[in-house]
Design a protein around this motif. Structure first.
Motif, PDB file in Angstrom:
ATOM      1  N   ALA A 178       1.136  -2.162  11.178  1.00  0.00           N
ATOM      2  CA  ALA A 178       2.169  -3.184  10.965  1.00  0.00           C
ATOM      3  C   ALA A 178       2.669  -3.766  12.288  1.00  0.00           C
ATOM      4  O   ALA A 178       2.838  -4.982  12.415  1.00  0.00           O
ATOM      5  CB  ALA A 178       3.329  -2.613  10.154  1.00  0.00           C
TER       6      ALA A 178
ATOM      7  N   SER B 288       0.864  -6.698   3.579  1.00  0.00           N
ATOM      8  CA  SER B 288       1.168  -6.246   2.213  1.00  0.00           C
ATOM      9  C   SER B 288       2.180  -7.168   1.532  1.00  0.00           C
ATOM     10  O   SER B 288       1.995  -7.561   0.386  1.00  0.00           O
ATOM     11  CB  SER B 288       1.693  -4.803   2.210  1.00  0.00           C
TER      12      SER B 288
ATOM     13  N   THR C 153      15.380   6.768   6.341  1.00  0.00           N
ATOM     14  CA  THR C 153      14.335   6.044   5.595  1.00  0.00           C
ATOM     15  C   THR C 153      12.958   6.695   5.682  1.00  0.00           C
ATOM     16  O   THR C 153      12.012   6.191   5.084  1.00  0.00           O
ATOM     17  CB  THR C 153      14.195   4.575   6.078  1.00  0.00           C
TER      18      THR C 153
ATOM     19  N   PRO D 289       9.136  -0.653   1.848  1.00  0.00           N
ATOM     20  CA  PRO D 289       8.730  -0.518   3.254  1.00  0.00           C
ATOM     21  C   PRO D 289       7.212  -0.580   3.370  1.00  0.00           C
ATOM     22  O   PRO D 289       6.543   0.408   3.660  1.00  0.00           O
ATOM     23  CB  PRO D 289       9.279   0.862   3.646  1.00  0.00           C
ATOM     24  N   SER D 290       6.699  -1.753   3.135  1.00  0.00           N
ATOM     25  CA  SER D 290       5.265  -2.020   3.213  1.00  0.00           C
ATOM     26  C   SER D 290       5.037  -2.909   4.425  1.00  0.00           C
ATOM     27  O   SER D 290       5.986  -3.496   4.950  1.00  0.00           O
ATOM     28  CB  SER D 290       4.799  -2.769   1.956  1.00  0.00           C
ATOM     29  N   ASN D 291       3.796  -3.031   4.808  1.00  0.00           N
ATOM     30  CA  ASN D 291       3.452  -3.874   5.959  1.00  0.00           C
ATOM     31  C   ASN D 291       3.919  -5.328   5.713  1.00  0.00           C
ATOM     32  O   ASN D 291       3.453  -5.964   4.772  1.00  0.00           O
ATOM     33  CB  ASN D 291       1.928  -3.811   6.138  1.00  0.00           C
TER      34      ASN D 291
ATOM     35  N   MET E  30      10.254   9.061   4.555  1.00  0.00           N
ATOM     36  CA  MET E  30      10.015   9.789   3.291  1.00  0.00           C
ATOM     37  C   MET E  30       8.947  10.856   3.497  1.00  0.00           C
ATOM     38  O   MET E  30       7.759  10.574   3.423  1.00  0.00           O
ATOM     39  CB  MET E  30       9.580   8.797   2.208  1.00  0.00           C
TER      40      MET E  30
ATOM     41  N   GLY F  89       0.778  -1.249   0.000  1.00  0.00           N
ATOM     42  CA  GLY F  89       0.000   0.000   0.000  1.00  0.00           C
ATOM     43  C   GLY F  89       0.798   1.282   0.000  1.00  0.00           C
ATOM     44  O   GLY F  89       1.706   1.470  -0.804  1.00  0.00           O
ATOM     45  N   THR F  90       0.518   2.140   0.989  1.00  0.00           N
ATOM     46  CA  THR F  90       1.005   3.518   0.940  1.00  0.00           C
ATOM     47  C   THR F  90       2.531   3.633   1.102  1.00  0.00           C
ATOM     48  O   THR F  90       3.155   4.442   0.422  1.00  0.00           O
ATOM     49  CB  THR F  90       0.326   4.352   2.036  1.00  0.00           C
ATOM     50  N   GLY F  91       3.103   2.818   2.010  1.00  0.00           N
ATOM     51  CA  GLY F  91       4.567   2.869   2.198  1.00  0.00           C
ATOM     52  C   GLY F  91       5.274   2.504   0.906  1.00  0.00           C
ATOM     53  O   GLY F  91       6.233   3.162   0.479  1.00  0.00           O
TER      54      GLY F  91
ATOM     55  N   VAL G 131       5.955   3.190  11.079  1.00  0.00           N
ATOM     56  CA  VAL G 131       5.918   4.615  10.738  1.00  0.00           C
ATOM     57  C   VAL G 131       4.453   5.068  10.672  1.00  0.00           C
ATOM     58  O   VAL G 131       4.113   6.175  11.062  1.00  0.00           O
ATOM     59  CB  VAL G 131       6.642   4.867   9.394  1.00  0.00           C
ATOM     60  N   ALA G 132       3.586   4.202  10.232  1.00  0.00           N
ATOM     61  CA  ALA G 132       2.149   4.479  10.185  1.00  0.00           C
ATOM     62  C   ALA G 132       1.423   3.138  10.099  1.00  0.00           C
ATOM     63  O   ALA G 132       1.994   2.145   9.642  1.00  0.00           O
ATOM     64  CB  ALA G 132       1.817   5.333   8.959  1.00  0.00           C
TER      65      ALA G 132
ATOM     66  N   SER H   8      13.076  -1.384   5.912  1.00  0.00           N
ATOM     67  CA  SER H   8      12.224  -1.634   7.077  1.00  0.00           C
ATOM     68  C   SER H   8      11.111  -0.591   7.188  1.00  0.00           C
ATOM     69  O   SER H   8      11.381   0.617   7.177  1.00  0.00           O
ATOM     70  CB  SER H   8      13.059  -1.604   8.357  1.00  0.00           C
ATOM     71  N   PRO H   9       9.864  -1.046   7.356  1.00  0.00           N
ATOM     72  CA  PRO H   9       8.772  -0.111   7.631  1.00  0.00           C
ATOM     73  C   PRO H   9       8.675   0.189   9.125  1.00  0.00           C
ATOM     74  O   PRO H   9       7.848   0.998   9.543  1.00  0.00           O
ATOM     75  CB  PRO H   9       7.534  -0.891   7.160  1.00  0.00           C
TER      76      PRO H   9
ATOM     77  N   LYS I  22       5.015   5.249  -1.785  1.00  0.00           N
ATOM     78  CA  LYS I  22       5.973   6.344  -1.567  1.00  0.00           C
ATOM     79  C   LYS I  22       7.359   5.942  -2.067  1.00  0.00           C
ATOM     80  O   LYS I  22       8.064   6.726  -2.704  1.00  0.00           O
ATOM     81  CB  LYS I  22       6.041   6.686  -0.067  1.00  0.00           C
TER      82      LYS I  22
HETATM   83  P1  GDP Z   1      -0.659  -0.586   5.953  1.00  0.00           P
HETATM   84  O1  GDP Z   1       0.086  -1.070   7.158  1.00  0.00           O
HETATM   85  O2  GDP Z   1      -1.877  -1.316   5.680  1.00  0.00           O
HETATM   86  O3  GDP Z   1      -0.764   0.903   5.854  1.00  0.00           O
HETATM   87  O4  GDP Z   1       0.171  -1.119   4.706  1.00  0.00           O
HETATM   88  P2  GDP Z   1       1.291  -0.550   3.810  1.00  0.00           P
HETATM   89  O5  GDP Z   1       1.866  -1.686   3.118  1.00  0.00           O
HETATM   90  O6  GDP Z   1       0.835   0.628   3.091  1.00  0.00           O
HETATM   91  O7  GDP Z   1       2.295  -0.179   4.899  1.00  0.00           O
HETATM   92  C1  GDP Z   1       2.735   0.988   5.137  1.00  0.00           C
HETATM   93  C2  GDP Z   1       3.984   0.653   5.892  1.00  0.00           C
HETATM   94  O8  GDP Z   1       4.932   1.532   5.432  1.00  0.00           O
HETATM   95  C3  GDP Z   1       3.781   0.837   7.351  1.00  0.00           C
HETATM   96  O9  GDP Z   1       4.198  -0.319   8.019  1.00  0.00           O
HETATM   97  C4  GDP Z   1       4.655   2.017   7.703  1.00  0.00           C
HETATM   98  O10 GDP Z   1       5.339   1.797   8.895  1.00  0.00           O
HETATM   99  C5  GDP Z   1       5.604   2.072   6.529  1.00  0.00           C
HETATM  100  N1  GDP Z   1       5.938   3.417   6.113  1.00  0.00           N
HETATM  101  C6  GDP Z   1       5.097   4.407   5.773  1.00  0.00           C
HETATM  102  N2  GDP Z   1       5.795   5.507   5.449  1.00  0.00           N
HETATM  103  C7  GDP Z   1       7.108   5.175   5.593  1.00  0.00           C
HETATM  104  C8  GDP Z   1       8.313   5.890   5.435  1.00  0.00           C
HETATM  105  O11 GDP Z   1       8.344   7.069   5.074  1.00  0.00           O
HETATM  106  N3  GDP Z   1       9.479   5.213   5.686  1.00  0.00           N
HETATM  107  C9  GDP Z   1       9.491   3.905   6.095  1.00  0.00           C
HETATM  108  N4  GDP Z   1      10.648   3.317   6.339  1.00  0.00           N
HETATM  109  N5  GDP Z   1       8.351   3.205   6.261  1.00  0.00           N
HETATM  110  C10 GDP Z   1       7.191   3.842   6.019  1.00  0.00           C
END
Ligand code: GDP
Length: 334
Positions: free
Chosen positions: A235, A198, A287, A192-194, A289, A8-10, A231-232, A223-224, A13
């Protein structure tokens, strides 16, 4: 060719930065479809949508999903008709779901539909769904089993989580091109996805983990988890539910059978030392962003490390990378 596993969002980006650093024609993306859902009778694939929008320049960067400048008149009208409105689809975004649903109803596979839509939008990178079979992420909570979007969007990930499973995974096949892309890439990057919801669904497709283990290029994950927290998003909660620590060690554990290199944030330098002591190659970098510059800097750093030749401990790498500036040695220091 660079292969990226993303959700997704990570991931969106990260891919936004990557497309500024290497030609999109050289990127193949393998995208999570575990979150896919039928919404108002339409087939929605949230992670394929986000990646398609980012690569066609249509993504709303403020929201991190959907189309920039979109309106929500249909959503309003559906609400007036008593239909559910918890999953937000903008009016322009609906065009994507309508077209994909029609292509699927005509008998096209999700891969075919994705390629056709990408061609129409001028996307030059190759976007592959992880599978054309239905694999559905199911989140087990005390209130019962939820789809990922019910858990995440409808209920704001407030439910305690017992476990996560990927329904249909054992019978699924990787979509055409997925295994070949992993096996033949110069580097495989895990965005850096969940790691659970993800990247986990992609890894649950039979053959994918084996391909990652047999990949020709290095497999590098960003690493997320930063400073023992996501980070959001959920996860951290989901990693804990799956028996993994919410730390870079947990990320390393999730990918342990195929990971060559983990890129973590500079603030995890001490935890990185502990992982190195266990034999994993770990590099620290900035890391997070926040800006366009952060995204391109991270993409450059990750590529430099993953493609080799610039690592201090690999002076004679067989795969030097031209055209990318060297990563400052300070990025590796605590
Ligand atoms: P979600 O957990 O369902 O939102 O799934 P995503 O696969 O979109 O996961 C987003 C992941 O990206 C989360 O685990 C965040 O911790 C991570 N993330 C978001 N923004 C950033 C960033 O700027 N840097 C890093 N390293 N991780 C990020």
């Amino acid at each position: 060719m660079i292969c990226v596993l993303t959700g997704g969002t990570g991931g969106a980006k990260f891919v936004d930065g990557l497309r500024q650093v290497i030609p999109p024609e050289e990127i193949t993306l393998i995208v999570n479809t575990g979150d896919d859902l039928l919404w108002w009778g339409l087939y929605v694939s949230p992670d394929i949508d986000s990646i398609t929008y980012v690569l066609s320049g249509l993504l709303s960067r403020e929201r991190g999903w959907g189309v920039k400048g979109d309106t929500f008149l249909c959503l309003q009208a559906m609400g007036q008709l008593g239909e559910p409105t918890w999953f937000h689809t903008g009016d322009r975004d609906l065009a994507m779901h309508l077209l994909r649903s029609r292509l699927l109803a005509e008998g096209k596979t999700l891969s075919d539909a994705t390629t056709m839509i990408c061609d129409k939008l001028g996307v030059k990178a190759r976007i592959l769904p992880m599978s054309d079979s239905r694999v559905e992420t199911r989140v087990d909570t005390p209130s019962g089993e939820l789809s990922f979007e019910e858990y995440f969007v409808q209920r704001w990930y407030q439910d305690p989580v017992n476990s996560v499973r990927f329904a249909g995974a054992s019978d699924a096949e990787p979509a055409p091109g997925v295994l070949e892309a992993i096996l033949s890439a110069d580097a495989v990057l895990i965005a850096p996805s969940n790691p659970i919801t993800s990247i986990g669904p992609i890894l649950s497709v039979p053959g994918v983990r084996e391909a990652l283990r047999g990949a020709r290029g290095k497999v590098a994950a960003v690493s997320p988890i930063v400073g023992n927290a996501a980070v959001a998003g959920p996860a951290g909660i989901l990693m804990t539910a799956q028996g993994l620590p919410c730390s870079i060690a947990g990320v390393a554990k999730a990918y342990e059978d195929f990971l060559d290199l983990l890129i973590c944030d500079t603030r995890d330098a001490r935890a990185a030392d502990a992982l190195r002591a266990n034999g994993l190659r770990v590099q620290c970098a900035q890391t997070i962003m926040r800006s366009a510059e952060d995204k391109t800097a991270l993409a450059r750093t990750v590529l430099s490390y993953a493609l080799g030749g610039l690592l201090a401990d690999e002076p004679n790498s067989e795969k030097p990378l031209s055209g990318l500036p060297a990563v400052p040695a300070a990025a590796d220091q605590p």
